[in-house]
Design an enzyme around this catalytic site. Structure first.
Site, PDB file in Angstrom:
ATOM      1  CG  HIS A  86     -44.096 -13.196 -11.671  1.00  8.61           C
ATOM      2  ND1 HIS A  86     -44.298 -14.081 -10.634  1.00  8.61           N
ATOM      3  CD2 HIS A  86     -43.127 -13.752 -12.436  1.00  8.61           C
ATOM      4  CE1 HIS A  86     -43.494 -15.123 -10.780  1.00  8.61           C
ATOM      5  NE2 HIS A  86     -42.766 -14.940 -11.861  1.00  8.61           N
ATOM      6  CD  GLU A 144     -61.237 -40.944 -25.886  1.00 11.70           C
ATOM      7  OE1 GLU A 144     -61.415 -40.567 -24.723  1.00 11.70           O
ATOM      8  OE2 GLU A 144     -62.181 -41.296 -26.634  1.00 11.70           O
ATOM      9  CG  ASP A 156     -41.615 -11.991 -15.367  1.00 12.50           C
ATOM     10  OD1 ASP A 156     -42.008 -11.045 -14.650  1.00 12.50           O
ATOM     11  OD2 ASP A 156     -42.327 -12.976 -15.630  1.00 12.50           O
ATOM     12  CG  ASP A 187     -46.641 -17.468 -10.829  1.00 12.92           C
ATOM     13  OD1 ASP A 187     -47.871 -17.514 -10.922  1.00 12.92           O
ATOM     14  OD2 ASP A 187     -45.897 -17.152 -11.771  1.00 12.92           O
ATOM     15  N   GLY A 236     -49.130  -5.657 -23.116  1.00 11.91           N
ATOM     16  CA  GLY A 236     -49.293  -7.024 -23.594  1.00 11.91           C
ATOM     17  C   GLY A 236     -50.479  -7.680 -22.916  1.00 11.91           C
ATOM     18  CB  SER A 237     -50.857 -11.139 -21.653  1.00 11.96           C
ATOM     19  OG  SER A 237     -51.850 -11.878 -20.991  1.00 11.96           O
TER      20      SER A 237
HETATM   21  P1  NAD Z   1     -46.401  -9.732 -22.504  1.00 10.52           P
HETATM   22  O1  NAD Z   1     -45.236 -10.401 -23.131  1.00 10.52           O
HETATM   23  O2  NAD Z   1     -47.762 -10.163 -22.876  1.00 10.52           O
HETATM   24  O3  NAD Z   1     -46.356  -8.170 -22.771  1.00 10.52           O
HETATM   25  C1  NAD Z   1     -45.232  -7.398 -22.591  1.00 10.52           C
HETATM   26  C2  NAD Z   1     -45.445  -5.971 -23.050  1.00 10.52           C
HETATM   27  O4  NAD Z   1     -44.254  -5.260 -22.786  1.00 10.52           O
HETATM   28  C3  NAD Z   1     -45.717  -5.822 -24.542  1.00 10.52           C
HETATM   29  O5  NAD Z   1     -46.589  -4.737 -24.715  1.00 10.52           O
HETATM   30  C4  NAD Z   1     -44.345  -5.469 -25.101  1.00 10.52           C
HETATM   31  O6  NAD Z   1     -44.439  -4.739 -26.266  1.00 10.52           O
HETATM   32  C5  NAD Z   1     -43.794  -4.632 -23.972  1.00 10.52           C
HETATM   33  N1  NAD Z   1     -42.338  -4.616 -23.914  1.00 10.52           N
HETATM   34  C6  NAD Z   1     -41.482  -5.639 -24.117  1.00 10.52           C
HETATM   35  N2  NAD Z   1     -40.219  -5.237 -23.983  1.00 10.52           N
HETATM   36  C7  NAD Z   1     -40.288  -3.914 -23.700  1.00 10.52           C
HETATM   37  C8  NAD Z   1     -39.325  -2.910 -23.467  1.00 10.52           C
HETATM   38  N3  NAD Z   1     -38.018  -3.194 -23.508  1.00 10.52           N
HETATM   39  N4  NAD Z   1     -39.758  -1.648 -23.181  1.00 10.52           N
HETATM   40  C9  NAD Z   1     -41.070  -1.356 -23.143  1.00 10.52           C
HETATM   41  N5  NAD Z   1     -42.033  -2.267 -23.362  1.00 10.52           N
HETATM   42  C10 NAD Z   1     -41.631  -3.517 -23.639  1.00 10.52           C
HETATM   43  O7  NAD Z   1     -46.167  -9.833 -20.929  1.00 10.52           O
HETATM   44  P2  NAD Z   1     -47.213 -10.350 -19.830  1.00 10.52           P
HETATM   45  O8  NAD Z   1     -47.439 -11.809 -20.021  1.00 10.52           O
HETATM   46  O9  NAD Z   1     -48.362  -9.424 -19.783  1.00 10.52           O
HETATM   47  O10 NAD Z   1     -46.341 -10.210 -18.516  1.00 10.52           O
HETATM   48  C11 NAD Z   1     -46.181  -8.988 -17.819  1.00 10.52           C
HETATM   49  C12 NAD Z   1     -46.016  -9.278 -16.344  1.00 10.52           C
HETATM   50  O11 NAD Z   1     -47.218  -9.873 -15.856  1.00 10.52           O
HETATM   51  C13 NAD Z   1     -44.903 -10.265 -16.021  1.00 10.52           C
HETATM   52  O12 NAD Z   1     -44.317  -9.874 -14.811  1.00 10.52           O
HETATM   53  C14 NAD Z   1     -45.643 -11.573 -15.847  1.00 10.52           C
HETATM   54  O13 NAD Z   1     -44.970 -12.502 -15.029  1.00 10.52           O
HETATM   55  C15 NAD Z   1     -46.910 -11.074 -15.178  1.00 10.52           C
HETATM   56  N6  NAD Z   1     -48.069 -11.972 -15.275  1.00 10.52           N
HETATM   57  C16 NAD Z   1     -48.453 -12.452 -16.482  1.00 10.52           C
HETATM   58  C17 NAD Z   1     -49.567 -13.269 -16.567  1.00 10.52           C
HETATM   59  C18 NAD Z   1     -50.053 -13.772 -17.898  1.00 10.52           C
HETATM   60  O14 NAD Z   1     -50.942 -14.594 -17.898  1.00 10.52           O
HETATM   61  N7  NAD Z   1     -49.560 -13.332 -19.043  1.00 10.52           N
HETATM   62  C19 NAD Z   1     -50.286 -13.614 -15.410  1.00 10.52           C
HETATM   63  C20 NAD Z   1     -49.889 -13.073 -14.186  1.00 10.52           C
HETATM   64  C21 NAD Z   1     -48.775 -12.257 -14.133  1.00 10.52           C
HETATM   65 MG    MG Z   2     -48.988 -17.980 -12.462  1.00  4.41          MG
END
Ligand code: NAD
Ligand code: MG
Length: 341
Positions: A108, A227, A83, A191, A26-27
């Site tokens: 995280h 604004e 998470d 966080d 994901g992200s």
């Molecule tokens: P996300 O929701 O963007 O991506 C999650 C990924 O996991 C996706 O590819 C999804 O398909 C996959 N997924 C979901 N359920 C699943 C399962 N049961 N089995 C296998 N894959 C599965 O998540 P994210 O935002 O990238 O967050 C991931 C971690 O990074 C978290 O711990 C989050 O707190 C941390 N984090 C995120 C950010 C952010 O900006 N997004 C920043 C810092 C830390």
């Molecule tokens: Mg943060």
């Protein structure tokens, strides 16, 4: 003073000598997988069969496997599923397949801090948490600047957890910017507080209240949007560059004087007192318990709140107005709820 590490403090060869399984695409997952691969690290992405990310990761040139297979190969396993999904993914699809000495990495500390994952014996437990959304982490890496991370070691089973953590952070691009040492507890609590009280919850509701105040007083919604919302980015960029002082220097004296006399009327002592309550709910686990209980029962509260907030009038005004600007509308990469990753 906080301990800060840079490229010179980290040895890239450590992470290059390991196979790194990135679980989730994901992200964060796509940014970690691609940045590490570009840094010469042997990466395998672990996904659910049928995941819509599977093809995207393969198209990006990555090796993709079912989560258990990826985990079984990983000397380092970075858990980047949401998470709320980590506890069950870990119990069912990671723990049974982990190499006995594999290092577990997180971005995280939520699941470790609140005890939803118990890593057992023998595993380094490390954190490399970028201080930015995944798409920015990838973008900054490609620009050669990197995104700052916070780094932590909860369990140093190998005796090498710290050098390995810094090596991972270097491959991700973090040490190019600088990474700050923290703990799982400090990262998790600060966080959650930051996103709830200030960055996400605080700012969103401040904008909404400002918009409502102007519109209820009879001003045009489009003007109100400019604004209280559109200009926020310029203000935040200035703060990001040179602190609140630079923002005040750049704005007019009228704005600066209004900041001093009216800011504390809006963000008064009651706000700080509410912030302390929010922090205490984070520290004692009240927030985590509520979030996970809702997620476990179908996320009904979460989805209802999301649907309600999406109906706020400023969303409609903003969507309309952004389509009228002289630059490309950036709404479309998330409006269908499946970001173009
Ligand atoms: P996300 O929701 O963007 O991506 C999650 C990924 O996991 C996706 O590819 C999804 O398909 C996959 N997924 C979901 N359920 C699943 C399962 N049961 N089995 C296998 N894959 C599965 O998540 P994210 O935002 O990238 O967050 C991931 C971690 O990074 C978290 O711990 C989050 O707190 C941390 N984090 C995120 C950010 C952010 O900006 N997004 C920043 C810092 C830390
Ligand atoms: Mg943060």
């Amino acid at each position: 003073m906080a301990e800060i590490y840079y490229d010179n403090d980290a040895d890239l060869s450590l992470i290059r000598s390991k196979k790194v399984a990135i679980i989730g695409y994901g992200s964060q997952g796509h940014a970690h997988a691609l940045n590490l691969k570009d840094s010469g690290v042997d990466v395998v992405v672990g996904l659910r069969p049928g995941s819509s990310s599977w093809a995207k990761a393969e198209e990006a040139g990555l090796e993709v496997k079912d989560v258990p297979e990826a985990v079984a190969e990983g000397d380092v396993v970075m858990i980047l599923v949401p998470d709320q999904a980590q506890r069950s993914v870990y119990a069912e699809r990671i723990a049974p397949f982990l190499k006995p000495d594999a290092a577990l990495f997180f971005a995280h500390g939520f699941n470790i801090r609140f005890g939803y994952i118990d890593p057992g014996e023998g595993h380094d437990v490390c954190m490399v948490a970028p201080k930015g959304p995944g798409h920015k982490v990838r973008e900054a890496f490609l620009q050669g600047v990197g995104t700052p991370d916070v780094v932590a070691v909860e369990v140093d089973a190998s005796g090498e957890a710290w050098p390995l953590t810094l090596s991972y952070a270097k491959a991700l691009g973090g040490t190019k910017a600088g990474v700050i040492k923290t703990t799982f507890t400090e990262e998790t609590e600060t966080d959650l507080f930051g996103e709830q009280a200030v960055l996400c919850g605080g700012v969103s509701h401040l904008i909404q209240a400002g918009f409502e105040t102007l519109v209820e007083a009879g001003y045009q919604p489009e003007i109100a949007y400019f604004e209280v919302c559109h200009e926020l980015k310029q203000i935040v960029d200035l703060i990001n560059e040179g602190g609140i002082t630079k923002q005040r220097w750049s704005c007019s004296d009228t704005a600066e004087y209004g900041d001093y006399v009216s800011g504390p009327r809006v963000i008064g002592p009651q706000v700080k007192s509410a912030m302390k309550d929010v922090l205490s709910d984070i520290q004692d686990g009240t927030f985590a318990t509520r979030f996970i209980a809702d997620q476990d029962s179908g996320a009904l509260e979460f989805k209802a709140l999301r649907a309600e907030e999406e109906q706020h009038p400023i969303e409609k005004t903003g969507h309309f107005l952004r389509s009228k600007f002289g630059w490309t509308q950036q709404d479309d990469d998330y409006v269908d709820g499946s970001a173009a990753r």
